[in-house]
Design a protein around this motif. Structure first.
Motif, PDB file in Angstrom:
ATOM      1  N   GLN A   1       6.246   0.640   0.685  1.00 27.87           N
ATOM      2  CA  GLN A   1       5.202  -0.363   1.242  1.00 27.87           C
ATOM      3  C   GLN A   1       5.326  -0.299   2.702  1.00 27.87           C
ATOM      4  OE1 GLN A   1       7.435  -3.657  -0.757  1.00 27.87           O
ATOM      5  NE2 GLN A   1       5.933  -3.826  -2.373  1.00 27.87           N
TER       6      GLN A   1
ATOM      7  N   THR B   1       3.061  -0.597   9.395  1.00 29.89           N
ATOM      8  CA  THR B   1       2.103  -1.296   8.785  1.00 29.89           C
ATOM      9  C   THR B   1       2.733  -1.483   7.239  1.00 29.89           C
ATOM     10  OG1 THR B   1       0.238  -0.255   9.888  1.00 29.89           O
ATOM     11  CG2 THR B   1      -0.248  -1.410   7.693  1.00 29.89           C
TER      12      THR B   1
ATOM     13  N   GLY C   1      -2.085   0.972  13.454  1.00 28.57           N
ATOM     14  CA  GLY C   1      -2.462   0.249  12.186  1.00 28.57           C
ATOM     15  C   GLY C   1      -3.700  -0.534  12.091  1.00 28.57           C
TER      16      GLY C   1
ATOM     17  N   ALA D   1       2.513  -3.101   3.287  1.00 28.07           N
ATOM     18  CA  ALA D   1       1.623  -3.800   2.575  1.00 28.07           C
ATOM     19  C   ALA D   1       2.070  -3.006   1.240  1.00 28.07           C
ATOM     20  CB  ALA D   1       0.303  -3.245   3.018  1.00 28.07           C
TER      21      ALA D   1
ATOM     22  N   ASN E   1      -3.688  -8.324  -0.932  1.00 29.97           N
ATOM     23  CA  ASN E   1      -4.495  -8.328   0.339  1.00 29.97           C
ATOM     24  C   ASN E   1      -3.669  -8.969   1.522  1.00 29.97           C
ATOM     25  OD1 ASN E   1      -4.393 -10.934  -0.749  1.00 29.97           O
ATOM     26  ND2 ASN E   1      -6.401 -11.414   0.000  1.00 29.97           N
TER      27      ASN E   1
ATOM     28  N   ILE F   1      -8.892  -8.478   3.286  1.00 34.88           N
ATOM     29  CA  ILE F   1      -7.319  -8.575   3.530  1.00 34.88           C
ATOM     30  C   ILE F   1      -7.035  -9.083   4.810  1.00 34.88           C
ATOM     31  CG2 ILE F   1      -5.829  -6.671   4.522  1.00 34.88           C
ATOM     32  CD1 ILE F   1      -7.449  -4.504   2.948  1.00 34.88           C
TER      33      ILE F   1
ATOM     34  N   VAL G   1      -4.832  -9.640   7.418  1.00 32.35           N
ATOM     35  CA  VAL G   1      -3.940  -8.758   8.427  1.00 32.35           C
ATOM     36  C   VAL G   1      -3.050  -9.659   9.557  1.00 32.35           C
ATOM     37  CG1 VAL G   1      -3.930  -6.801  10.011  1.00 32.35           C
ATOM     38  CG2 VAL G   1      -5.629  -6.986   8.562  1.00 32.35           C
TER      39      VAL G   1
ATOM     40  N   THR H   1      -2.383  -0.688  -1.577  1.00 27.34           N
ATOM     41  CA  THR H   1      -3.289  -1.105  -0.294  1.00 27.34           C
ATOM     42  C   THR H   1      -3.138   0.035   0.898  1.00 27.34           C
ATOM     43  OG1 THR H   1      -3.122  -3.438  -0.736  1.00 27.34           O
ATOM     44  CG2 THR H   1      -3.509  -2.789   1.434  1.00 27.34           C
ATOM     45  N   LEU H   2      -1.796   0.579   0.753  1.00 29.31           N
ATOM     46  CA  LEU H   2      -1.630   1.658   1.958  1.00 29.31           C
ATOM     47  C   LEU H   2      -2.157   2.971   1.618  1.00 29.31           C
ATOM     48  CD1 LEU H   2       2.030   0.987   2.978  1.00 29.31           C
ATOM     49  CD2 LEU H   2       0.043   0.223   4.082  1.00 29.31           C
TER      50      LEU H   2
ATOM     51  N   ILE I   1       3.769  -9.837   0.774  1.00 30.13           N
ATOM     52  CA  ILE I   1       3.110  -8.601   0.525  1.00 30.13           C
ATOM     53  C   ILE I   1       3.492  -8.361  -1.064  1.00 30.13           C
ATOM     54  CG2 ILE I   1       3.750  -6.182   0.615  1.00 30.13           C
ATOM     55  CD1 ILE I   1       3.814  -6.782   3.763  1.00 30.13           C
TER      56      ILE I   1
ATOM     57  N   LEU J   1      -6.747   0.339   9.378  1.00 30.18           N
ATOM     58  CA  LEU J   1      -7.342  -0.495   8.695  1.00 30.18           C
ATOM     59  C   LEU J   1      -8.742  -0.486   8.999  1.00 30.18           C
ATOM     60  CD1 LEU J   1      -4.478  -3.280   9.099  1.00 30.18           C
ATOM     61  CD2 LEU J   1      -5.225  -2.236   6.936  1.00 30.18           C
TER      62      LEU J   1
ATOM     63  N   VAL K   1      -1.549  -7.574   4.636  1.00 29.37           N
ATOM     64  CA  VAL K   1      -1.100  -6.716   5.168  1.00 29.37           C
ATOM     65  C   VAL K   1      -0.219  -7.191   6.799  1.00 29.37           C
ATOM     66  CG1 VAL K   1      -1.600  -4.464   6.953  1.00 29.37           C
ATOM     67  CG2 VAL K   1      -2.802  -4.635   4.790  1.00 29.37           C
TER      68      VAL K   1
END
Length: 358
Positions: free
Chosen positions: A73, A222, A83, A224, A201, A176, A178, A228-229, A196, A87, A203
């Motif tokens: 993660q 980053t 990051g 997540a 969704n 998402i 962020v 997602t990553l 997370i 994204l 991050v």
């Protein structure tokens, strides 16, 4: 001329103006939210003939422990800025998609969006603070990414983890959320990182530039869920983390250095409280934003005071906020540096600077 080859969005782009982009001279630097602390690290040059590990396991595992997440993660990046870029490049289609942000806030969200020809739904910090999560989920419209700087730069404003969680749930499969936590070490109990575990969704962006006192290293993370990553791992450069950077970062996020970092944060938070007291009692200051982070943002009664600070070798960050150009952000330095701020404040007692109405 090669400028004729530029896409329209790049030709019109207004670059981000960092605290270091202006060539200023001074002796006390409180303009870039840097840590006043420095530390020597052990670095080996014996293996620089080899390409580095794209995601150095020792650093990833150490940062996962620190953030109470799993290594899968965690993605290591060149500052939190990479990051942001990743994204947008990964989840937004140029010329089609948009992001949402809440101004005033960190300027690179807008610059990155403009660079990639991504639309911007610009909302306000007041809306972020005052609207309910339900209302915010409607206000962000069709945005693919919703950027929340928490604590916010430059206001220091903070919103609750509960509100972020509800917003993320309402935006599930739509966008998402962020959460940029560049300054979270100064109020770590407000981190959204644990969201997370239950929200695909969410991050979270992190950096070693602030509390970890490694602005010169340009290292971030980053955080997540693994799925997602996964697309970001396809987009990121093949060797984003230099060997020397990984060596230093591994040392920086060791258990001993995390304890040291937290001790330094405690000292800086105490010094910040003292600075806020000075500012609030100064006749030259009309308003102080007492949010979180290693900085204080204030409004001057007369912006000529900024020039007087430069004359003393004291460099702080001027801002135009809420339509007014007499705002100033002061990074929290060490005791000696903040005493220079106190001396400057005490000098702002001439009638020319203190008799004007706010």
């Amino acid at each position: 001329m090669t400028t004729e080859l530029l896409p329209d969005n790049i030709a019109a782009l207004k670059a981000y103006s960092s605290a270091k982009s202006e060539k200023l001279s001074g002796t006390t630097w409180l303009n870039a939210n840097e840590s006043p602390y420095s530390k020597a690290y052990n670095v080996s040059a014996s293996n620089l003939n080899r390409y580095p590990d794209p995601q150095p396991p020792a650093v990833i595992e150490a940062y996962a422990r620190y953030s109470e997440l799993q290594p899968e993660q965690v993605l290591m990046t060149r500052g939190a800025d990479e990051g942001i870029e990743l994204l947008m490049r990964t989840y937004c289609q140029s010329g089609v998609d948009s992001i949402a942000l809440f101004t005033p806030t960190y300027g690179m969200y807008k610059v990155s969006a403009d660079t990639h020809n991504i639309g911007i739904n610009e909302l306000s910090q007041a809306q972020l603070q005052q609207a309910s999560a339900s209302e915010l989920s409607e206000l962000v419209g069709e945005a693919k990414l919703v950027f929340i700087c928490n604590p916010n730069n430059p206001t220091g404003a903070l919103i609750s983890v509960d509100k972020i969680a509800e917003l993320a749930q309402r935006l599930a499969k739509r966008a998402i959320v962020v959460v940029d936590e560049a300054y979270i070490e100064f109020c770590y109990q407000h981190s959204a990182a644990q969201l997370i575990k239950t929200n695909a969704n969410v991050v979270v962006l992190r950096t070693l530039s602030k509390a970890f006192a490694l602005a010169g290293l340009r290292t971030g993370f980053t955080l997540a869920q693994q799925d997602t990553l996964a697309p970001l791992r396809k987009v990121i450069a093949p060797y984003p983390v230099a060997t020397v950077i990984a060596d230093i970062a591994e040392q920086a996020v060791s258990s001993a250095n995390i304890i040291s970092m937290r001790r330094q944060v405690s000292i800086l938070n105490t010094l910040k409280a003292q600075l806020v007291d000075w500012l609030q009692s100064s006749a030259a200051i009309s308003q102080v934003l007492t949010g979180e982070g290693n900085f204080v943002t204030l409004q001057l009664r007369d912006k000529a005071a900024i020039g007087l600070a430069y004359e003393r070798g004291l460099v702080m960050r001027p801002f135009t906020l809420f339509g007014e150009d007499n705002w100033l952000r002061i990074s929290i330095g060490n005791e000696q540096e903040l005493n220079e701020v106190k001396a400057w404040l005490d000098s702002l007692t001439s009638p020319a600077l203190t008799t004007k109405e706010p």
